[in-house]
Design an enzyme around this catalytic site. Structure first.
Site, PDB file in Angstrom:
ATOM      1  N   SER A   1      -9.601   1.859   3.583  1.00  0.00           N
ATOM      2  CA  SER A   1      -8.849   2.590   2.577  1.00  0.00           C
ATOM      3  C   SER A   1      -7.880   1.713   1.785  1.00  0.00           C
ATOM      4  CB  SER A   1      -8.050   3.693   3.271  1.00  0.00           C
ATOM      5  OG  SER A   1      -7.064   3.137   4.117  1.00  0.00           O
TER       6      SER A   1
ATOM      7  N   SER B   1      -9.462  -0.321   7.770  1.00  0.00           N
ATOM      8  CA  SER B   1      -8.940  -0.188   6.402  1.00  0.00           C
ATOM      9  C   SER B   1      -8.335  -1.455   5.819  1.00  0.00           C
ATOM     10  CB  SER B   1      -7.901   0.928   6.350  1.00  0.00           C
ATOM     11  OG  SER B   1      -8.549   2.176   6.344  1.00  0.00           O
TER      12      SER B   1
ATOM     13  N   LYS C   1       0.859  -1.195   0.000  1.00  0.00           N
ATOM     14  CA  LYS C   1       0.000   0.000   0.000  1.00  0.00           C
ATOM     15  C   LYS C   1       0.891   1.239   0.000  1.00  0.00           C
ATOM     16  CE  LYS C   1      -3.739   2.145   2.749  1.00  0.00           C
ATOM     17  NZ  LYS C   1      -4.535   2.024   3.988  1.00  0.00           N
TER      18      LYS C   1
END
Lengths: 464, 494
Positions: B167, B191, B78
């Site tokens: 997210s 997330s 990420k």
């Protein structure tokens, strides 16, 4: 109203850099003063690169903070300390917040000034407004902030307090060299019953005195003339020794303090405090007391000797070789005067200790006069004595006292012969003429003669 | 016949030489090249470096040298996690061209264990979002939008595009689309678990302080952890064993010991008869009935197969979770974002004016709407005037929630329920009202408020949309929690 009746109340916030090798929350070197260039001693963490977190707190720095708090006599130690974030935008602050702790300790007092609290924080970097260059070498250097109650009554009082504070820091070896810009202060000052003014940007011990002196008289003059000092923050201009209005205190600064989520609360344990207390050195106040008792030093001498650890230690060694009272008087008077004149500390002449001992021995044996002893010392401080011992140097410079009465008698005869008018004046009852003649003799011996002896010999000679 | 978790069979194949690291990587690259134009998971691809690493791993295996625990496994990261000399964008214009000068602690660990890092993944800007539509660059699409019945991408032109959750939406999407074997993601309020649930993969948020956050860009520091995403619980356990452990560069890890690697007994049900699993009624109250039913069915099936005891419980403080969480997140986020002033790195201000207008302009132009909303709210509630009414109260609410969860976990070993109250929504569906989106986090934020380990494991599909089952464990029981997830996983197979 007479301005001398106005009383002033001063509070200080003093920042000292703790003597540590690495920064508070990363392992970068703290030496920003001699770093090769700007931003040499930095890493992702102390420049707040995205993703960095504070490292485990520098435990040594925290220990130094505790030592100072205990040495200041703080009697209310906290059992837990939290790092907080103090938010404001400024280019010298890598994350635009400064880490600053809750109080570590409260209470305590020094030179009659009570301590509000002490806490630890991170130094910001340095931002040069003229060039726009930001240097983060200093960012993250551990600072201790010492906050006093607003009880200081004059610039002189502030100076006494700072002198003792500096002595404590010196004894502990816990702070970086306090003279080289690693000590900074903010002051708040008010004439009783009038507005409080803050003075920022004071960057030396001497600066505190200058800034407070200026600000005290500025405010007293205003009040005397029926004006009200504004509630404001002023900036100390060290080059000009004045304070300048910075901004009006219309709104209160809001730093939006929050506990720093990245730093776990730091525990202070009883055991830790006991251990530190037990390992503290003899502190200045204690040492002064001992010097008065053990060496018969006066209050003034004890104070002067004990304000610097190197000097106090040197004195104790000197006092083993020569009469302590003579040593105390000489070091307090002659030596201290010469150090102050040069703005030196004792450490700068520490290697001259044996020279000082020898000079004092010459003095106690009356081989040199006080005046000559001072001259020898000055020459040694100025490097003129080279590698010579005090007596070698005095000998070679012809400064050993004129003791053989034959030699002195010759000089006196010469002085009388050359100053017939003064002799007549003396005979006519002018006592001043004797002083004049003695002065001539002293000049002719280049100060090597003992003035009392000269006067006695002159009187004897002239009464014939 | 026992079916091995996918991650375990891949790692076995690589170690035994049946599959080279390079061949494994090329398969992933081929999948990315074929489908990422539709899924849009990657921000940057590191193919060259990845191929070099794979060749090195293969050389080690050929030479019969020891290899790391992740040897040859393809990992995507990420893009809020720093990879040296690569862009660390946080999916924000503010950092669009920022090159990280260092590796995050977890990335160092990936390299040390011979993982192949294939690239960086999209997310909501600075991890602020629950559906990955708040990336400043582009939204990532949930690969299930394109799946056929077999779970393969066959219809890249599907008109109904679902969000992957957020997210860490792209991290889940990349695992679901087989762009990588494992992914690193972050979880501040769900997330990791939300996208795991929406994309049908397994994700795990460790106990707070288990994984070093050094190198993870801040969103809300007291809540977040880096965690693994994988096709299976085994993959999560394996990756966690690599990335966990004490790190002096993140002082909140100071009491941590690394989580052990999954061993032979990892998914075995040794003492299940003694395991008590709390099922809070509050976790089902606001949930979509279809989701609630799917989760309850899966739980019943698991309990009957393993003999675990399901205990109905109540945790009323769940209702304080969202307000407490968001108020504190705003406060911490506003503080964290303070550093992005355009003066040191990232977006540069255009005009060279006074400090305040310069900083304001660069922030106005380069920070997205949701981030701005959070910064402004966080600034507001931490001002002197409002702090007591909001920030301080939220801290109290957090302590209250924490106490109730601790109490529940004193009586049970685990807590389970749905991960998300609803199924994945379509892209654009919740754009108008941020509150709608915040409410989706109701079941995931408690674990972050309390610092508890929590994971999501796929338990059903409704149509093509996956349903996630959430397991929350006791603080520090990360291994046991993933182990329970593995048992749930295998109880649902066949």
């Amino acid at each position: 109203m007479d301005s001398s009746e106005l009383t002033v109340m001063i509070g200080l916030e003093i920042h000292v850099q703790l003597a540590t090798k690495s920064k508070l929350f990363c392992s970068c070197n703290t030496d920003y003063q001699t770093a090769a260039g700007p931003n040499e001693n930095v890493c992702p963490t102390c420049t707040a690169q995205p993703g960095t977190k504070p490292f485990d707190m520098n435990a040594y720095a925290f220990e130094q903070a505790l030592r100072i708090a205990l040495a200041l006599g703080c009697d209310r130690m906290r059992d837990s300390v939290t790092m907080q974030r103090k938010h404001y935008f400024y280019p010298d602050l890598p994350a635009n917040y400064q880490r600053t702790s809750t109080p570590i300790a409260e209470g305590g007092s020094l030179a009659g000034v009570s301590i509000t609290e002490v806490h630890i924080e991170e130094d910001p970097g340095r931002y040069d407004l003229k060039t726009g260059i930001v240097d983060y070498n200093r960012a993250g250097v551990p600072l201790l902030e010492i906050v006093t109650d607003p009880v200081i009554t004059s610039p002189d009082h502030a100076r006494k307090f700072l002198e003792e504070l500096r002595a404590i820091l010196d004894y502990l070896g816990a702070a970086r060299d306090v003279e080289s810009g690693s000590m900074r202060a903010d002051a708040n000052l008010s004439i009783t019953g009038h507005n409080r003014v803050e003075v920022k940007n004071i960057n030396s011990f001497h600066g505190v005195f200058s800034a407070l002196t200026y600000e005290t008289s500025r405010q007293k003059n205003m009040v005397k003339n029926g004006l009200e000092p504004e509630r404001e923050t002023r900036h100390f201009d060290e080059d000009r020794d004045i304070t300048l209005g910075l901004r009006k205190k219309e709104s209160v600064d809001d730093y939006r303090y929050i506990p720093d989520p990245d730093v776990q609360p730091i525990a202070i344990t009883k055991e830790q405090l006991n251990r530190i207390n037990a390992s503290l050195p003899e502190l200045p106040r204690k040492k002064m007391e001992r010097f008065r008792g053990q060496y018969g030093a006066s209050d003034d001498e004890a104070h002067a000797l004990c304000m610097e650890l190197a000097m106090a230690d040197a004195f104790e060694r000197v006092a083993k070789k020569v009469d302590p009272k003579l040593a105390a008087g000489f070091m307090r008077g002659t030596l201290k005067k010469q150090l102050n004149f040069r703005s030196w500390n004792f450490a700068k002449v520490a290697q001259k200790e044996q020279f000082i001992i020898d000079t004092l021995l010459l003095l106690s044996e009356r081989k040199v006069t006080d005046k000559v002893a001072e001259k020898i010392l000055i020459d040694a401080m100025d490097g003129k004595a080279g590698q010579k011992t005090a007596s070698q140097y005095a000998e070679s410079a012809g400064l050993i006292g004129v003791q053989k009465s034959g030699e002195l008698a010759e000089i006196i005869e010469k002085a009388i012969a050359e100053n017939a008018k003064a002799v007549l004046d003396y005979d006519a009852g002018a006592a001043k003429a004797l002083q004049f003649l003695a002065g001539r003799v002293m000049a002719m011996t280049k100060g090597r003669a003992d003035p009392t002896t000269v006067q006695e010999l002159l009187k004897k000679r002239l009464s014939k | 016949m026992e079916i091995l978790p996918k991650t375990l069979s891949t790692t076995n194949a690589i170690r035994s030489g049946k599959l080279t690291a390079s061949a494994n990587l090329e398969q992933k690259i081929a999948a990315v090249e074929k489908h990422d134009s539709a899924v849009r998971a990657f921000i940057e691809k590191y193919y060259d470096d990845a191929r070099k690493s794979a060749a090195q791993v293969d050389a080690k295996i050929t030479a019969e040298k020891p290899v790391g625990r992740l040897a040859g496994l393809v990992v995507a990261v990420k893009n809020v996690i720093a990879v040296k000399d690569r862009r660390l964008t946080c999916a924000s214009r503010m950092l669009e061209n920022y090159l990280s000068p260092y590796d995050a602690a977890v990335v160092e660990k990936l390299r040390a264990q011979d993982a192949i890092i294939i690239g960086s993944l999209n997310c909501d800007e600075f991890a602020c979002g629950s559906d990955n539509t708040k990336s400043a660059f582009f939204p990532t699409v949930n690969p299930v939008s394109f799946f056929d019945e077999k779970g393969e991408i066959t219809n890249a032109n599907a008109s109904e595009k679902y969000v992957p959750g957020g997210s860490s939406g792209a991290s889940a999407a990349a695992v679901a689309a087989d762009f990588c074997d494992l992914a690193l993601a972050t979880d501040t309020g769900g997330s990791i678990r939300c996208p795991a649930a929406f994309c049908g993969v397994t994700g795990f948020k460790p106990t707070y302080g288990t994984v070093s956050r050094y190198g993870m860009a801040d969103m809300a520091m007291s809540f977040e952890q880096i965690g693994p995403m994988a096709p299976d619980a085994y993959g999560c356990a394996l990756l966690l064993s690599v990335i966990s452990g004490k790190d002096y560069r993140d002082s909140t890890t100071s009491k941590t010991v690394a989580t052990k690697a999954p061993d032979a007994s990892f998914a075995a049900s040794a003492n299940n008869a003694k395991i008590r699993i709390g099922v809070p009624k509050e976790f089902f109250e606001g949930a979509d009935p279809k989701v609630a039913k799917a989760v309850k069915d899966a739980m019943a099936r698991f309990a009957s197969k393993t003999g675990c005891e399901l205990v109905p419980i109540s945790i009323p403080a769940v209702r304080f979770g969202i307000p407490a969480y968001y108020l504190l997140v705003y406060s911490e986020f506003a503080s964290a974002m303070q550093k992005y002033d355009g003066l040191k790195y990232g977006a540069k201000p255009e005009a060279n004016e006074e400090l305040v207008p310069t900083v304001s302009k660069v922030r106005t132009a380069n920070i997205g709407k949701e981030c701005k909303r959070r910064i402004m709210l966080g600034t507001y509630i931490t001002t002197k005037e409002h702090k007591d009414a909001w920030y301080t109260k939220a801290l109290k609410a957090r302590a209250y929630v924490r106490a109730q969860f601790d109490d529940a976990l004193a009586k049970c070993d685990f807590i389970i329920g749905p991960t998300m109250p609803n199924l994945a929504w379509k892209i654009g569906e919740k754009a108008a009202d941020p509150l709608q989106s915040y409410l989706e986090d109701v079941l995931t934020v408690p674990a972050n408020l309390c610092g508890l380990p929590a994971g999501s494991v796929p338990c059903a599909r409704i149509g093509k949309l996956p349903v996630g089952l959430q397991v929350i464990g006791k603080r520090g029981s990360d291994y046991e929690t993933i182990s329970l997830m593995a048992q749930i996983e295998s109880s649902l197979v066949g």
